[in-house]
Design an enzyme around this catalytic site. Structure first.
Site, PDB file in Angstrom:
ATOM      1  CG  HIS A   1      -0.743  -0.763   0.010  1.00 46.47           C
ATOM      2  ND1 HIS A   1       0.072  -1.144   1.055  1.00 46.47           N
ATOM      3  CD2 HIS A   1      -2.005  -1.137   0.367  1.00 46.47           C
ATOM      4  CE1 HIS A   1      -0.655  -1.713   1.993  1.00 46.47           C
ATOM      5  NE2 HIS A   1      -1.923  -1.734   1.600  1.00 46.47           N
TER       6      HIS A   1
ATOM      7  CB  CYS B   1      -5.215  -2.857   0.961  1.00 52.34           C
ATOM      8  SG  CYS B   1      -6.254  -1.386   0.973  1.00 52.34           S
TER       9      CYS B   1
END
Length: 280
Positions: A183, A199
């Site tokens: 992301h 992440c």
């Protein structure tokens, strides 16, 4: 030992689009390092952001430089040259050791690659290794903090809508690894560092570019390969991203390399491709 692929001094800029590089069977190095002259009142953190590089990569490439107060006029290396990770295939390869994401695809039969710096999981929140696939791509995602984060910070809201306070940025690429995705970020200075909860973070410009080239089912391979090497025409090309304790040469085939030079490269771990000729 020769540091490879540097071009004349330049001022740093952030490219509007990542440069795509053609890869052939003869390709050894992709990209080029650049020299850079430090401006007054800039830090390596700011420079990494403007140059589209990861902070730790820039720091390792320039040992001895004060990252928060480099002297104006000092010459730095902007590390953009790289050996490709081993067994890289079409899709995404993320090498945690070097804090980089490689995107590989074919365009009219021509193999191409782009490289992006990434932020990854910090200690205790390690980014998982393995082969996964893209499960979903969401523009302007909401962020719902998981229970594990709520335990750390009970004051977190239930949901954060799209906008400047959303830590996912403008795009979320969800993987088949549970709870893990690629992301953007509202804190771009975390790119190129081990600061996330597992992440993979990209600069806003980079995630916007990446989503144009991936889709549901895209293969994502996450590896931890601190030492990359390839032998071509009797020369060892070596790139090290983590200091190696008691290094030796047994892992490097097809040559009789200068052991002192090889050990130096393994111990310095500057993350820069180096060339080590075979002894005659």
């Amino acid at each position: 030992m020769l540091l490879l692929w540097s071009v004349p001094p330049c001022q740093a800029w952030y490219p509007r689009l990542k440069q795509e590089m053609i890869v052939t069977a003869e390709t050894t190095i992709v990209g080029h390092n650049r020299d850079y002259i430090v401006d007054p009142d800039e830090t390596l953190m700011e420079l990494a952001r403007r140059a589209g590089l990861g902070f730790e990569n820039l720091l390792r490439a320039n040992p001895g430089i004060d990252p928060w107060n480099p002297q104006p006029g000092e010459r730095l290396i902007l590390p953009s040259a790289a050996l490709l990770p081993s067994e890289m295939k079409t899709g995404i390869t993320i090498n945690l050791a070097e804090l980089r994401l490689y995107l590989s695809w074919y365009d009219d039969g021509v193999s191409k690659v782009r490289i992006y710096p990434v932020g990854i999981g910090r200690e205790g929140w390690d980014t998982p290794l393995g082969v996964f696939h893209v499960k979903i791509i969401v523009s302007n995602p909401n962020w719902s903090p998981p229970a594990s984060l709520r335990e750390e910070n009970p004051e977190l809201p239930g949901t954060v809508p799209p906008g400047p306070d959303n830590p996912l940025g403008r795009y979320w690429i969800g993987l088949t690894a549970q709870g893990v995705g690629i992301h953007g970020s509202n804190q771009p200075f975390g790119v190129g560092r081990r600061v996330s909860h597992g992440c993979i973070r990209l600069y806003p410009q980079d995630i916007a570019d990446l989503v144009k080239h991936v889709g549901q089912g895209t293969r994502v391979r996450i590896i931890d390969q601190p030492v990359k090497h390839v032998v071509r025409n009797g020369i060892l090309y070596l790139e090290v991203h983590r200091p190696v304790d008691n290094p030796g040469i047994s892992g490097f085939p097809l040559g009789n390399w200068n052991q002192n030079t090889l050990v130096q490269a393994l111990q310095e771990a500057r993350g820069l491709p180096v060339m080590i000729p075979a002894l005659r």
